[in-house]
Design an enzyme around this catalytic site. Structure first.
Site, PDB file in Angstrom:
ATOM      1  N   LYS A  14       0.011   4.961   7.179  1.00 39.64           N
ATOM      2  CA  LYS A  14       1.359   5.518   7.232  1.00 39.64           C
ATOM      3  C   LYS A  14       1.428   6.788   6.380  1.00 39.64           C
ATOM      4  CE  LYS A  14       6.111   4.237   6.145  1.00 39.64           C
ATOM      5  NZ  LYS A  14       7.028   3.159   5.790  1.00 39.64           N
ATOM      6  N   GLU A  22      -8.158   3.467  -0.373  1.00 40.94           N
ATOM      7  CA  GLU A  22      -9.131   2.657   0.367  1.00 40.94           C
ATOM      8  C   GLU A  22      -9.402   3.265   1.742  1.00 40.94           C
ATOM      9  OE1 GLU A  22      -6.428   1.603  -1.160  1.00 40.94           O
ATOM     10  OE2 GLU A  22      -6.799  -0.252  -2.257  1.00 40.94           O
ATOM     11  N   GLY A  54       5.414  -0.510   6.462  1.00 38.88           N
ATOM     12  CA  GLY A  54       3.994  -0.781   6.728  1.00 38.88           C
ATOM     13  C   GLY A  54       3.759  -2.167   7.314  1.00 38.88           C
ATOM     14  N   ARG A  55       4.336  -3.198   6.674  1.00 35.79           N
ATOM     15  CA  ARG A  55       4.070  -4.568   7.127  1.00 35.79           C
ATOM     16  C   ARG A  55       4.862  -4.951   8.380  1.00 35.79           C
ATOM     17  NH1 ARG A  55       6.186  -3.870   2.303  1.00 35.79           N
ATOM     18  NH2 ARG A  55       8.261  -4.626   1.762  1.00 35.79           N
ATOM     19  N   GLU A  91       5.012  -9.362  -0.054  1.00 33.06           N
ATOM     20  CA  GLU A  91       5.318  -7.959  -0.348  1.00 33.06           C
ATOM     21  C   GLU A  91       6.813  -7.694  -0.116  1.00 33.06           C
ATOM     22  OE1 GLU A  91       2.068  -4.803   0.156  1.00 33.06           O
ATOM     23  OE2 GLU A  91       3.475  -4.255   1.716  1.00 33.06           O
ATOM     24  N   HIS A 135     -10.384 -30.785   5.749  1.00 33.05           N
ATOM     25  CA  HIS A 135     -11.616 -31.192   5.072  1.00 33.05           C
ATOM     26  C   HIS A 135     -11.849 -30.369   3.815  1.00 33.05           C
ATOM     27  CE1 HIS A 135     -12.587 -33.801   8.438  1.00 33.05           C
ATOM     28  NE2 HIS A 135     -11.963 -32.878   9.140  1.00 33.05           N
ATOM     29  N   LYS A 149      -1.395   1.407  -6.923  1.00 36.86           N
ATOM     30  CA  LYS A 149      -2.042   2.563  -6.283  1.00 36.86           C
ATOM     31  C   LYS A 149      -2.187   3.713  -7.289  1.00 36.86           C
ATOM     32  CE  LYS A 149      -0.562   1.842  -1.471  1.00 36.86           C
ATOM     33  NZ  LYS A 149       0.173   2.379  -0.331  1.00 36.86           N
TER      34      LYS A 149
HETATM   35  O1  F6P Z   1      -0.465  -2.559   0.406  1.00 41.67           O
HETATM   36  C1  F6P Z   1       0.668  -1.840   0.146  1.00 41.67           C
HETATM   37  C2  F6P Z   1       1.005  -0.901   1.204  1.00 41.67           C
HETATM   38  O2  F6P Z   1       1.933   0.004   0.712  1.00 41.67           O
HETATM   39  C3  F6P Z   1       1.530  -1.606   2.436  1.00 41.67           C
HETATM   40  O3  F6P Z   1       2.881  -1.766   2.444  1.00 41.67           O
HETATM   41  C4  F6P Z   1       0.998  -0.741   3.512  1.00 41.67           C
HETATM   42  O4  F6P Z   1       1.052  -1.459   4.668  1.00 41.67           O
HETATM   43  C5  F6P Z   1      -0.374  -0.447   2.986  1.00 41.67           C
HETATM   44  O5  F6P Z   1      -0.149  -0.223   1.622  1.00 41.67           O
HETATM   45  C6  F6P Z   1      -1.105   0.709   3.585  1.00 41.67           C
HETATM   46  O6  F6P Z   1      -0.466   1.930   3.398  1.00 41.67           O
HETATM   47  P1  F6P Z   1      -0.758   3.128   4.346  1.00 41.67           P
HETATM   48  O7  F6P Z   1      -0.505   2.683   5.747  1.00 41.67           O
HETATM   49  O8  F6P Z   1       0.152   4.225   3.914  1.00 41.67           O
HETATM   50  O9  F6P Z   1      -2.206   3.511   4.173  1.00 41.67           O
END
Ligand code: F6P
Length: 549
Positions: free
Chosen positions: A205, A211, A266-267, A352, A383, A506
């Protein structure tokens, strides 16, 4: 007014005390109609909440709480696109992404349905091109593998649904998902991949997430090592983002970018262009069926009276368990191999969104909010961790999720699997008392170990049961949980759509990364953090690390 000071809340507290002797087993014995009373059928989906520790009186008090929280008006505000994510000053309009009606949806004087449809058309065209060979790799070969690079909401939803819908996969194309910053994730996913037939989707987003950016850079370097020509990037990389500028800086042609907007959290974003790996891996028809299923849930959530409204019932029974019976977690147990990633997805969605302790008026709150969500496929869990569910002193409510039919019918499996699921729900509810254990006693040793074989039961659970797992029904399922989380957020007076706790992480990671690269201690951190950085510096063999492939 703080909700925990309200009459409805206080009534529930008092009611919980009065219910301290309640046992599900007795109530089922005394009421033969309990199942009929506490189930809701919605299209090909059955929601059974009869194994919750509730009575008509509990429900009435919970509906009073919902009404006292102004739930119905918050629901209208959500669908109307009000800026209910007030800390980020954003509307929350993931429901617009799956709106199948002909009605416009206005935001700031603009019909956002036009933008949504434009991106959907672009996705459709792209999927068609990739599937038909209109879009080829740099050396003229068709795309066979799509690698989605993203994390959190830009990963979990599409990944969960791709594995959940194996029976609907498009032949000739597979989708892999890379999220972890640990290079092993990318390395494993690049294993045996032919760069000539690989398409990378960079899904972010913000297009700033460390990452994703690191994985994207490494994937780019991998491709260039094989192609040795910058112009190859345009054939093998597309982006999904709200941040066009950073996409271009990364080197991706804006024509190869699929847009979404800041009013999509995002979620909650899998319905947007973030669903592109699904559209490629399942086909646009199935991606649209997913959206249609979610739309059906949206209509149900919008129109069904609270008393028959499944997300509302899920939310209220969850609140009863969390705030009045003291349950700290919720176990999500799909009896469906394909849904093994559902607990991970629901973990982000719930934790979240509602893992917060300041209400929407900026005040600290004195009551528990989002439960810890965890789980695994139920049959494997039996199990592993079910022992604790059955016999510990920790109350863990459960969502059982299953389907009547399996997409991969091997004779004898489905009936056994289904039997296991309902047997567990029944056993956790009924328990086994001492008299029953003693009735089975045959030897002195049996008598001695009788206390170990007693199960208290009374474990509350929901059963979410589909006739079949399809794109449509999984669309319904995800939207049910989205609205459940929304309803709980309303009752807890939270903004469920920001995530400042994650944002902090972050920022901190970036600043420590800069300090870690210095050869000497920086002294700007506490002694433990400094010590760990120094330990890393002196033991790191970074110079030995390789570019993969
Ligand atoms: O993990 C936290 C978050 O802000 C989520 O809400 C989001 O889905 C994710 O990081 C990834 O963020 P982006 O899509 O901006 O890379």
């Amino acid at each position: 007014m703080c909700i925990s000071k309200s009459t409805a809340w206080k009534n529930l507290q008092q009611h919980a005390e009065e219910m301290s002797d309640f046992h599900l087993r007795d109530t089922f014995a005394n009421d033969k109609h309990r199942f009929d009373k506490y189930t809701v059928q919605f299209e090909d989906f059955l929601f059974d909440y009869s194994k919750q520790r509730i009575t008509d009186s509990t429900l009435k008090k919970l509906f009073d709480l919902a009404r006292e929280s102004d739930l119905e008006s918050w629901r209208e505000r959500l669908f109307a696109g009000e800026r209910i994510n007030h800390t980020e000053q954003r509307a929350v309009l993931h429901t617009a992404l799956r709106d199948m009606s002909a009605e416009p949806i206005m935001l700031d004087g603009e019909n956002i349905k036009l933008k949504i449809n434009h991106v959907l058309k672009k996705m459709e065209h792209f999927v068609d091109q990739v599937h038909s060979g209109g879009w080829l790799g740099y050396t003229g070969k068709m795309i066979e593998t799509v690698v989605n690079i993203g994390i959190g909401g830009s990963d979990l939803g599409p990944k969960m649904l791709y594995s959940g819908l194996k029976a609907f996969h498009t032949p000739g194309i597979t989708v892999r998902f890379v999220s972890n910053l640990d290079g092993s994730d990318l390395a494993e996913n690049l294993e045996n991949l032919n760069p000539e037939t690989t398409l990378f989707i960079i899904a972010s987003k913000t297009f700033t997430t460390m990452e994703t950016m690191q994985n994207a850079q490494s994937a780019r370097a991998w491709l260039l090592r094989h192609m040795n020509d910058e112009s190859a990037i345009a054939h093998h990389f597309v982006a999904i983002s709200t941040n066009a500028e950073s996409v271009v800086t990364f080197g991706i042609d804006p024509d190869n970018m699929f847009e979404f907007w800041d009013w999509v959290g995002g979620r909650y974003s899998l319905w947007s262009a973030i669903g592109l790996p699904l559209a490629l891996g399942l086909g646009m028809v199935h991606f649209n069926a997913l959206r249609e299923g979610a739309y059906a849930t949206d209509m149900h959530f919008k129109q069904a009276p609270l008393e028959q409204n499944i997300p509302v019932l899920m939310a209220l029974t969850g609140i009863w368990n969390r705030n009045f019976l003291g349950a700290e977690s919720l176990a999500v147990l799909p009896y469906e191999h394909g849904l093994r990633l559902l607990p991970d997805f629901l973990q982000q969605l719930g934790m979240e969104s509602n893992g917060k302790s300041v209400n929407r008026y900026g005040e600290n709150i004195d009551y528990a909010t989002g439960a810890i969500v965890w789980g695994a496929t139920g049959n494997n869990g039996q199990h592993a961790f079910f022992q604790l569910l059955h016999q510990s002193n920790t109350l863990i409510p459960i969502d059982f999720i299953g389907s009547v039919n399996s997409a991969f019918a091997i004779r004898g499996h489905q009936q056994r699997l289904f039997s296991n699921m309902i047997a567990q729900a029944e056993a956790l509810m009924c328990g086994k008392n001492e008299a029953e254990v003693l009735a089975e006693v045959q030897t002195d040793h049996d008598r001695k170990i009788a206390p170990y074989r007693v199960f208290k039961g009374n474990v509350p659970s929901n059963m979410l049961l589909f006739n079949n797992i399809t794109p449509y029904t999984l669309g319904m399922l995800v939207a049910l949980y989205e609205h459940k989380v929304f309803v709980q957020g309303v009752i807890w007076s939270l903004n469920s759509f920001d995530q400042w706790g994650v944002e902090l992480g972050k920022q901190l990671a970036s600043s420590i990364f800069d300090d870690l690269l210095q050869s000497t201690p920086t002294s700007s951190h506490d002694a433990s953090t400094e010590g760990l950085m120094q330990y890393f510096r002196s033991h790191s063999m970074d110079s030995l690390q390789v570019d993969h492939g």
